[in-house]
Design a protein around this motif. Structure first.
Motif, short mmCIF file in Angstrom:
data_model
loop_
_atom_site.label_atom_id
_atom_site.label_comp_id
_atom_site.label_asym_id
_atom_site.label_seq_id
_atom_site.Cartn_x
_atom_site.Cartn_y
_atom_site.Cartn_z
N ASN A 157 0.80 -1.23 0.00
CA ASN A 157 0.00 0.00 0.00
C ASN A 157 0.83 1.27 0.00
N CYS A 158 2.02 1.21 -0.53
CA CYS A 158 2.84 2.42 -0.64
C CYS A 158 3.59 2.38 -1.97
N HIS A 159 4.14 3.52 -2.34
CA HIS A 159 4.86 3.61 -3.61
C HIS A 159 6.09 2.72 -3.61
N ASN A 160 6.52 2.32 -4.78
CA ASN A 160 7.67 1.44 -4.90
C ASN A 160 8.98 2.14 -4.56
N SER A 161 8.98 3.47 -4.58
CA SER A 161 10.19 4.23 -4.23
C SER A 161 10.20 4.58 -2.75
N LEU A 162 11.30 4.27 -2.09
CA LEU A 162 11.50 4.64 -0.69
C LEU A 162 12.56 5.73 -0.60
N GLY A 163 12.31 6.72 0.22
CA GLY A 163 13.37 7.66 0.51
C GLY A 163 14.43 6.99 1.36
N PHE A 164 15.69 7.34 1.17
CA PHE A 164 16.77 6.71 1.94
C PHE A 164 17.78 7.76 2.37
N ASN A 165 18.25 7.61 3.62
CA ASN A 165 19.24 8.50 4.21
C ASN A 165 20.29 7.63 4.91
N GLN A 166 21.48 7.56 4.34
CA GLN A 166 22.53 6.66 4.85
C GLN A 166 23.06 7.07 6.22
N PHE A 167 22.83 8.31 6.65
CA PHE A 167 23.44 8.81 7.88
C PHE A 167 22.58 8.57 9.13
N GLU A 168 21.41 7.97 8.96
CA GLU A 168 20.54 7.78 10.11
C GLU A 168 20.87 6.48 10.83
N GLY A 169 20.75 6.50 12.16
CA GLY A 169 21.07 5.33 12.96
C GLY A 169 20.02 5.03 14.00
N GLN A 170 20.31 4.07 14.86
CA GLN A 170 19.41 3.69 15.95
C GLN A 170 20.24 3.30 17.16
N ILE A 171 19.63 3.46 18.34
CA ILE A 171 20.30 3.12 19.59
C ILE A 171 19.37 2.29 20.46
N ASP A 172 19.94 1.75 21.53
CA ASP A 172 19.16 1.08 22.58
C ASP A 172 18.89 2.12 23.66
N THR A 173 17.65 2.62 23.70
CA THR A 173 17.28 3.69 24.63
C THR A 173 17.51 3.30 26.09
N GLY A 174 17.19 2.08 26.44
CA GLY A 174 17.37 1.64 27.82
C GLY A 174 18.82 1.66 28.24
N LYS A 175 19.72 1.16 27.37
CA LYS A 175 21.14 1.16 27.69
C LYS A 175 21.66 2.59 27.82
N MET A 176 21.20 3.48 26.95
CA MET A 176 21.62 4.88 27.02
C MET A 176 21.25 5.49 28.37
N MET A 177 20.01 5.31 28.80
CA MET A 177 19.55 5.95 30.03
C MET A 177 20.17 5.30 31.27
N MET A 178 20.38 4.00 31.25
CA MET A 178 21.03 3.33 32.38
C MET A 178 22.46 3.83 32.54
N CYS A 179 23.18 3.96 31.42
CA CYS A 179 24.56 4.41 31.48
C CYS A 179 24.65 5.85 31.96
N LEU A 180 23.78 6.72 31.45
CA LEU A 180 23.77 8.12 31.89
C LEU A 180 23.49 8.21 33.39
N THR A 181 22.51 7.42 33.85
CA THR A 181 22.16 7.43 35.27
C THR A 181 23.33 6.96 36.13
N GLN A 182 24.02 5.92 35.69
CA GLN A 182 25.17 5.41 36.44
C GLN A 182 26.29 6.44 36.51
N LEU A 183 26.53 7.15 35.40
CA LEU A 183 27.55 8.20 35.39
C LEU A 183 27.21 9.30 36.38
N VAL A 184 25.94 9.66 36.43
CA VAL A 184 25.50 10.72 37.34
C VAL A 184 25.68 10.29 38.79
N LEU A 185 25.25 9.09 39.11
CA LEU A 185 25.36 8.61 40.50
C LEU A 185 26.83 8.46 40.92
N LYS A 186 27.68 7.98 40.00
CA LYS A 186 29.10 7.85 40.32
C LYS A 186 29.76 9.21 40.54
#
Length: 369
Positions: A157-186
């Motif tokens: 149900n969508c066009h055959n052409s997809l926009g693409f951006n090679q510079f986009e990424g993804q992270i693990d949100t939980g790991k990010m927030m746990m690490c930030l919290t640990q840095l703050v507490l330390k």
């Protein structure tokens, strides 16, 4: 709530800096303050057991805007404003990765894709304006950012052409927030959870803070509550709820990357052999202007329907979890980082780009002092 002498003396006496909100902005602000003022007593107060807004509830997109989003922004912002918005997002992501490290947050640059519904004319507009947007952003990347690719994911149900951006990424949100919290507490910074700041007032060089549990004094108050900022008198920020669901693991999942649909109002990605899918705020903009962390049936139904008919049309799946987060938005996308009064400051209105700009906004907030 009656506190003991020891509790008051240890946690709530002689506080130099109090930060409201333990999300991405608040934690980064605290770390920057501690680096600049190592002997300062810093307290973070958080309304939730975990960060209550969007920092632990977002989709983990390390993005700076899809092609259609940037084109849409150009209708309400100047080219210079959009250029600097994107630059701030890129700088913020670079700062986040430097502070925590790619391995820690499981950063993966798998690219970002944009789907175009056959019912809209977005694809035509994006194809006609792609060159101009690439020219605008080329100084930031030294390359063309956007291009079009065939729909090899077999989305329906969508066009055959997809926009693409090679510079986009993804992270693990939980790991990010746990690490930030640990840095703050330390670092020796205290975090008090399940404390809601209800009001505050200034008296000479002191800010009196009233919470739902107790009252205390602080020399400086820094507001980093983003979606909840209006509750503390920052009227330029409106809450915007984002509803999310995630599937149970799917065998032989062929979808990898971050994906945008309908100018970013829908978004999905792969994570742990699952599909995480969120959005639908555009189906009820006024109703989703809320700080209530719940879900609504019609938006959840819309997400499931899109999963079945467009994203995974030939794949059986089950929904494992549902949740929502509260973003902070406004008529402008530029974050508000400013001094509110003699001893009160704020870093809010992240516009759904918390992962991208949260670290930078936190640093900028600290550097107001």
């Amino acid at each position: 709530m009656n506190l003991s002498y020891w509790e008051t003396k240890s946690w709530l006496t002689n506080i130099d800096y109090t930060i409201v909100g333990s999300g991405i902005v608040g934690l980064n602000c605290a770390l920057e303050l501690k680096q600049r003022f190592p002997k300062a007593k810093i307290l973070i107060v958080e309304r939730g057991t975990l960060p209550q807004g969007a920092s632990t509830k977002n989709a983990g997109f390390a993005c700076f805007g899809s092609l259609s989003e940037i084109i849409s922004d150009l209708k309400t912002h100047t080219e210079d404003e959009v250029f600097h918005l994107v630059k701030k997002r890129i700088d913020g992501l670079s700062l986040l990765r430097r502070i925590l490290g790619d391995e820690t947050i499981n950063y993966q640059e798998l690219g970002g894709y944009e789907l175009f519904s056959k019912e809209s004319n977005l694809l035509d507009e994006c194809q006609s304006k792609k060159g101009a947007i690439n020219t605008l952003l080329k100084p930031l990347f030294n390359a063309n950012v956007f291009r079009f690719e065939p729909n090899h994911f077999k989305f329906n149900n969508c066009h055959n052409s997809l926009g693409f951006n090679q510079f986009e990424g993804q992270i693990d949100t939980g790991k990010m927030m746990m690490c930030l919290t640990q840095l703050v507490l330390k670092s020796g910074i205290n975090i008090l959870n399940n404390i809601t700041v209800e009001d505050f007032y200034e008296e000479s060089s002191i800010v009196h803070v009233k919470t739902d549990r107790f009252a205390f004094k602080t020399s400086k108050l820094l507001i980093a509550t983003n979606g909840f900022a209006s509750k503390l008198g920052i009227s330029e920020v409106k809450p915007a709820r984002a509803q999310v669901l995630i599937t149970k693991p799917i065998s032989k999942l062929h979808i990898k990357g971050t994906f945008h649909l309908d100018q970013g109002y829908y978004y999905f990605r792969n994570i742990d052999n699952r599909i995480l899918f969120g959005g639908g705020r555009n189906l009820d903009m006024k109703g989703e202007e809320t700080t209530n962390l719940g879900q609504t049936q019609h938006i959840q139904d819309a997400l499931e329907t899109l999963l079945k008919t467009t994203i995974l049309p030939n794949t059986s799946f089950e929904i494992d979890q549902r949740w929502s987060g509260i973003m902070g938005v406004g008529h402008q996308k530029k974050p508000i980082v400013q001094q509110q009064s003699n001893n009160v400051y704020c870093g809010v209105r992240l516009g759904g780009m918390g992962v991208a700009i949260g670290s930078l906004v936190g640093k900028e907030l600290a550097n107001l002092l």
